[in-house]
Design an enzyme around this catalytic site. Sequence first.
Site, PDB file in Angstrom:
ATOM      1  CB  CYS A   1      -0.963  -0.031   1.431  1.00 46.19           C
ATOM      2  SG  CYS A   1      -1.598  -0.948   1.418  1.00 46.19           S
TER       3      CYS A   1
ATOM      4  CE1 TYR B   1       8.650  -5.068  -8.766  1.00 45.04           C
ATOM      5  CE2 TYR B   1       7.531  -4.847  -6.968  1.00 45.04           C
ATOM      6  CZ  TYR B   1       7.721  -5.238  -8.380  1.00 45.04           C
ATOM      7  OH  TYR B   1       6.019  -5.023  -8.948  1.00 45.04           O
TER       8      TYR B   1
ATOM      9  N   GLY C   1       0.059   0.069  -4.952  1.00 42.48           N
ATOM     10  CA  GLY C   1      -1.173  -1.148  -4.803  1.00 42.48           C
ATOM     11  C   GLY C   1      -2.194  -0.388  -5.733  1.00 42.48           C
TER      12      GLY C   1
ATOM     13  CG  ASN D   1       2.635   0.759   3.475  1.00 41.64           C
ATOM     14  OD1 ASN D   1       4.302   1.410   3.548  1.00 41.64           O
ATOM     15  ND2 ASN D   1       2.321  -0.258   2.868  1.00 41.64           N
ATOM     16  N   GLY D   2       1.746  -2.525   5.875  1.00 40.92           N
ATOM     17  CA  GLY D   2       2.273  -2.886   6.110  1.00 40.92           C
ATOM     18  C   GLY D   2       1.380  -4.042   6.544  1.00 40.92           C
TER      19      GLY D   2
END
Lengths: 460, 460, 460, 460
Positions: free
Chosen positions: A2, A243, A28, A103-104
């Site tokens: 996210c 990445y 996302g 996020n996570g």
Amino acid sequence: MCGIFGIAGHPEAAALVHLGLYSLQHRGQESAGIVAVSAEDGARPLRTMGLVSEGFTESALQEMRGEIGIGHTRYSTAGTSTIENAQPVLARFRGGHIALAHNGNLTNATELRRELEDAGSIFASTMDSEVVVHRLARAEDADPAKALAAALQGVEGAFCLLVVLGDTMLAARDPRGWRPLVMGMLGDAVVFASETCALDIVGATVVREIEPGEIVSVRNGEIVSHTFARSPSLHRCVFEYVYFARPDSSVFGGSVDRARRALGRQLAREAPAPNADFVFSVPDSSNSAALGFSEQSGLPYELALIRNHYIGRTFIQPTQSGRDAKVKVKYNAVRELLNGKSVVMVDDSIVRGTTTRGLVALIRAAGAREVHMRVSSPPITGPCYYGIDTPTREELVAANMTVDEIGEHIGVDSLAYLTLEGMLAAPPGGPGGFCHACFSGDYPTPPPADPDKLRFGCGC
Amino acid sequence: MCGIFGIAGHPEAAALVHLGLYSLQHRGQESAGIVAVSAEDGARPLRTMGLVSEGFTESALQEMRGEIGIGHTRYSTAGTSTIENAQPVLARFRGGHIALAHNGNLTNATELRRELEDAGSIFASTMDSEVVVHRLARAEDADPAKALAAALQGVEGAFCLLVVLGDTMLAARDPRGWRPLVMGMLGDAVVFASETCALDIVGATVVREIEPGEIVSVRNGEIVSHTFARSPSLHRCVFEYVYFARPDSSVFGGSVDRARRALGRQLAREAPAPNADFVFSVPDSSNSAALGFSEQSGLPYELALIRNHYIGRTFIQPTQSGRDAKVKVKYNAVRELLNGKSVVMVDDSIVRGTTTRGLVALIRAAGAREVHMRVSSPPITGPCYYGIDTPTREELVAANMTVDEIGEHIGVDSLAYLTLEGMLAAPPGGPGGFCHACFSGDYPTPPPADPDKLRFGCGC
Amino acid sequence: MCGIFGIAGHPEAAALVHLGLYSLQHRGQESAGIVAVSAEDGARPLRTMGLVSEGFTESALQEMRGEIGIGHTRYSTAGTSTIENAQPVLARFRGGHIALAHNGNLTNATELRRELEDAGSIFASTMDSEVVVHRLARAEDADPAKALAAALQGVEGAFCLLVVLGDTMLAARDPRGWRPLVMGMLGDAVVFASETCALDIVGATVVREIEPGEIVSVRNGEIVSHTFARSPSLHRCVFEYVYFARPDSSVFGGSVDRARRALGRQLAREAPAPNADFVFSVPDSSNSAALGFSEQSGLPYELALIRNHYIGRTFIQPTQSGRDAKVKVKYNAVRELLNGKSVVMVDDSIVRGTTTRGLVALIRAAGAREVHMRVSSPPITGPCYYGIDTPTREELVAANMTVDEIGEHIGVDSLAYLTLEGMLAAPPGGPGGFCHACFSGDYPTPPPADPDKLRFGCGC
Amino acid sequence: MCGIFGIAGHPEAAALVHLGLYSLQHRGQESAGIVAVSAEDGARPLRTMGLVSEGFTESALQEMRGEIGIGHTRYSTAGTSTIENAQPVLARFRGGHIALAHNGNLTNATELRRELEDAGSIFASTMDSEVVVHRLARAEDADPAKALAAALQGVEGAFCLLVVLGDTMLAARDPRGWRPLVMGMLGDAVVFASETCALDIVGATVVREIEPGEIVSVRNGEIVSHTFARSPSLHRCVFEYVYFARPDSSVFGGSVDRARRALGRQLAREAPAPNADFVFSVPDSSNSAALGFSEQSGLPYELALIRNHYIGRTFIQPTQSGRDAKVKVKYNAVRELLNGKSVVMVDDSIVRGTTTRGLVALIRAAGAREVHMRVSSPPITGPCYYGIDTPTREELVAANMTVDEIGEHIGVDSLAYLTLEGMLAAPPGGPGGFCHACFSGDYPTPPPADPDKLRFGCGC
């Protein structure tokens, strides 16, 4: 995964959140959402499945008034792909509204949820993030930062959070610092974002990272820092460098482009391909690493694979003739470059191996004599419990084959991965403080209780 | 501009046309269409505004039966952006159906249309392409190739055509050869496409280019070549090499990637920037040229501009804070690379100058000390009447300013364009046989009669 | 207003809920939803804004597996018109899932919500219905019916509920019985619906009404009745007979068509129009009453107003010429009937008076000599707190004008309303046990705490 | 079938066409279109599949400038259901633009089309109407009315046309006068419409019918009448009175409501049901006829069938339980009325018999003791070649069964149709001058050459 973005103290808060989400779209693409908060209208949500550029109308955005706004882009697995799971979460409680973007991935969400359910809570979504909202609503301290600190006690796993409680914006990062979160300023407005590229798009200047274990609160222009937890060790996700993050971003205080260049150089040192004619990347995520490989090895850098960016998310495959069509519709090889050559193909990682195999076939069909694959990270042997949507161990090719077997499977003449040490040495600031669990199996927390992590949980 | 694709003799014709159009999407994103022809169902059209990946449903595609299919992707200016103008054109006449897909622009369409109207024809669209359909319907020869040859007598300008008459597929290219058109084989099926990248995606092998002034007819697997006209001179569009075609394609018999590399090398020879720290491209169309500049000059090649591919076609701009947002939402600069550096930015062309100006501002905001811009083609000083959608002369920056003025306008420290000779020398096969009218003013035909070329005409 | 439908024990539960909602569309057109529950898949929601016939795809419906299903059609005011407020509500809690569909309006929802918020609950919607879900989740009894009985203690106002807890379906009706709820059988499956017309469409037979203060639970085919509360008095909404329910339904045990006929006859007795030429209705809701007026008065019944059913929900009005276009696009008058005549127009009610005024103008424009309006219910002088979406008192014409003033305002030669006594005498079963608060001001409960009832609350 | 509407001389022409089409929606729901013509912008088309209320946006309508506008609503069979076939047709020719809207069906369109194709014409659609456009473009007279008269020479069959040539609007009606077309005035603007209900909605006053064989031209406010052909006999479609037109319209100079009342009275005279308890209609098209039956027979008129108007055009049918669901979702019976009774059901016609059979089952399931069906027109034994979309003879129940067999098939106790003489006597103005071919087999023209009339042809 996210992306999160927030701004406090700007009359066009929602419009800037919208703009910021464009820059976090790579984190996302399944759904996107914005919550704007104004004194008059309270908190208003706007959510959509799909892309930021497609789901919001101008008239809907214009109704999102207020000086505070947070936003979220979300990727998740198919099973939970519904608008109910789009963030930010917006709930009403005794103190007014709570808006939250996460996020996570929380590793003890199942346990925390059970506790809350035992105390009578009901859950509107299947996201782990919702437990934090409930805990916030139950926190007794009237001070927003203290309430958030209390709510986060005992919460395990990876989280960067943006929260709006009343007219206070809060940014928090878990004590191990898995995911990046940066603070900037746009005039007098305070901006938070997963990556610096989202500060760039709104014209904000970078101030600093949110520290692991820190809560930053913003209210009426006043910025206060709080420490809610300390960790014995830092576990920043190295895959953000490898990445995930955009190359024009700086994460964990280091340039992603520079880190990838270093990964590529290190890869050339560890696994050279001295007799090859040139090196090329699998665009676009591996461009920097391939350039690093070229720089170190002296092999020319060529643009041998071309990526089609007009594909969209649903691809209608012809029945008979369409085998490999999915790879072909996304990539094509430059025959005039490849024909008769011995080449080095650099990619950042191999997950299931399916796409890689298709790419190698493409390269060979274009006439390449020898294909030497070099990967700018080690083999991925385990799932990520901290926010990256890796598949199950059964689907990870490197969890089930040796490097030689993989090389044979994907059809290359030679295959080499970067070593763990090589990878950790590449990012700026030294090898310490990274999470490399998916490569090394060295998980800093117990795995989540729920065996089927993809059903339950996952704010990202 | 437009892309065209056709296949004859394959049971999944429409599905393969659909796949081929994915690879020709860069030639036109405004509308897309397919016509499939079967003995049982006759000719069926399917058209959509917007992208190939968005407009067609699987069920609609499955109803497109038949062994013959042609397709089209179209870009055109706003005034004529309607579904009526989406190609392929499909009409019924005494001989059955005519389906036609056109890439190019007829320069005497107004006159031809007037002749047809005087003979009682009515026009359903505002496309120049429709005159060819009428002339075909009026041609007296029963043989499809001869009928097409007759219909094309006196037709001036640029055209690559794919036509289905009954169960015969025809491919034709104008005598000056402005636009590319290539033939390939997929098993026993014959494939035609604007660029070879579209043969690659369906797995077809390249056979040869359609010659200028040639008609190729395919019926029941039999391929026959006809010459319908000879030209004193070849006028292949050099801008296909400079910007338009995909780098993984071969057009006019030469590799686009190799041509762009040569343009970049030549640019470095003509206009070096010896004291710069590195060179970078405006992605993605200038990547090859920038790499050529790097190769020739010895300056390192860096990825200093990052392009966001998730933007979509309608961008909602914030009111106050959003100045330059259009450029910023598409590109971002890598501060860690640019800060304090003297850099060379390579782009393939400058049209209005607006985007370039925004990019230079971005580069400078990221800390670049000196910005030297190098353009891998000469200044564009006139409109194209042969298929490229250049704006009017009033909007072309190089038609209204000197190079020095442009450099000042866009805010660079130095600006240099490639010379006409340098550009023409770059593509494989030598400098002859190119149309360079938009650069040189040397138009091989009179301009179209209609002053407002954007209203009438333009099959592409 | 809302319509609810549920079925337990049928392999095609969701498909039948979908069918049932078609028949309850008149009770709410803003949004619609279905929840299906199966042992394997758990509870799945499907919701849409707009009509039942437009929002659901066949493929989405087919994925709604399970033998238990509930559905909801909802009308609400603009302020809360979002998908978050579409029902059924679906939540997860310690006991699994809770799905709930509600028709009615809770008058103490604000107080109940505050209590729950003080105990740490968070709210995902602005619907009053959500408090029942929270109270259910906090109920301590494991038996679903007992848990629901406990959850409903202290809940004031109007509610018919369909609830799924695990594999148990529950139907409940408030002690005063404001809204209708009927039970039927379809083979071995048990069906619940707001009106009998929804049993007819699925082919179920009517068994009986749910009693005020009753909970009926269904599990594995076993049907058990529970009494959770007793009321000193019955307050069934008389407006269901006057306007809301469908004439082919039976509600509160009586035929709606027969009730409306009796209202029309009583109206003719109380307020005859002896010199008129004929009587006609404002179609379709007043057809029965007008026929009753005709029957009693001996005046012929004519079809003088024609209603256009193709209008849709958004009407684009021409700027200058379009005054009154909204009424004209919906209704037209039959000139050949009306010209030169003295006529009686029967309508069921007058709310704001705007439409009525437009209709009278239409009738006069068609040549009517005299227009005598007769209304088959008394003047509406107050808002409804129990589920009908009446506007505020300021907008109710009869709260601000005398009958004579209204007659003048709408432009009729005479205007008469039915008396309260006359209205209450009409429905089968005698005058007792009705709520007539909006006509009489005799509210059986205190009004809701929140002054702005349209913002908060309203499950319907 | 189709509806057409036009206005000349009004600054809001397109908006009024749009409004007028709302009132002609019952004549065709498959597609709708508008063409507006202004001196500055020329002719602009706007078309949509589906309903007038759904397909046009306000912004698109606002761009339709000009004082002249024509519009069309179209129903057609599935095979040709594409946007290409939506009208008005808009074409360009030597004289500028031709816009044309057609109601009716040309019986020699195949021959006319062949002639045109032989002369080199191409056809963009499969509509018969397109031949008129071609003939107009080829007409040599510069005067629009004369050109249209020339174009219509030799055109056989049914047509009401609205045509815009340059700034002239033309209205034409075929010599036999099959379809209605009326002229009205709105201030100085001239309005044409299929039915008077469309004049009512825009506030225009009726002037007169267009005569069979007449062309009316309007240019700059000047109205001129021309006679282009004379017919030995009048063949106005009696089915317009029986079923097709709206009851609030006047067609062929007579009130539809009054005609249907007379049909119902005549039906009661010819086929009484003396022992029945009451009479009811299949709503809404048979309401007038049922009321006429009641009036004549003295049987009470009841509302025993209720129609659901929220159904939409695509109905998703449940697999097992859904037999008869299509009828049930549209109609429901009032049990309290029907139970134990002997009833008369009046419908205007029986086509395939499927719906009727479902209705009778519904009536019986609601408890009716005896069902006597009365049809206010004779048995339909042949297809219509003049604009009504009757199915093929194979599907017409009365072409394949006797009345007794039909009665048994649909399950009634008695069945009677109106006689041909009875039907023809009902409309105002006497029995002469009607087409009754579908009832009597007395076709005034040869049938169309093309055996499969549904594929080719049919402007309506």
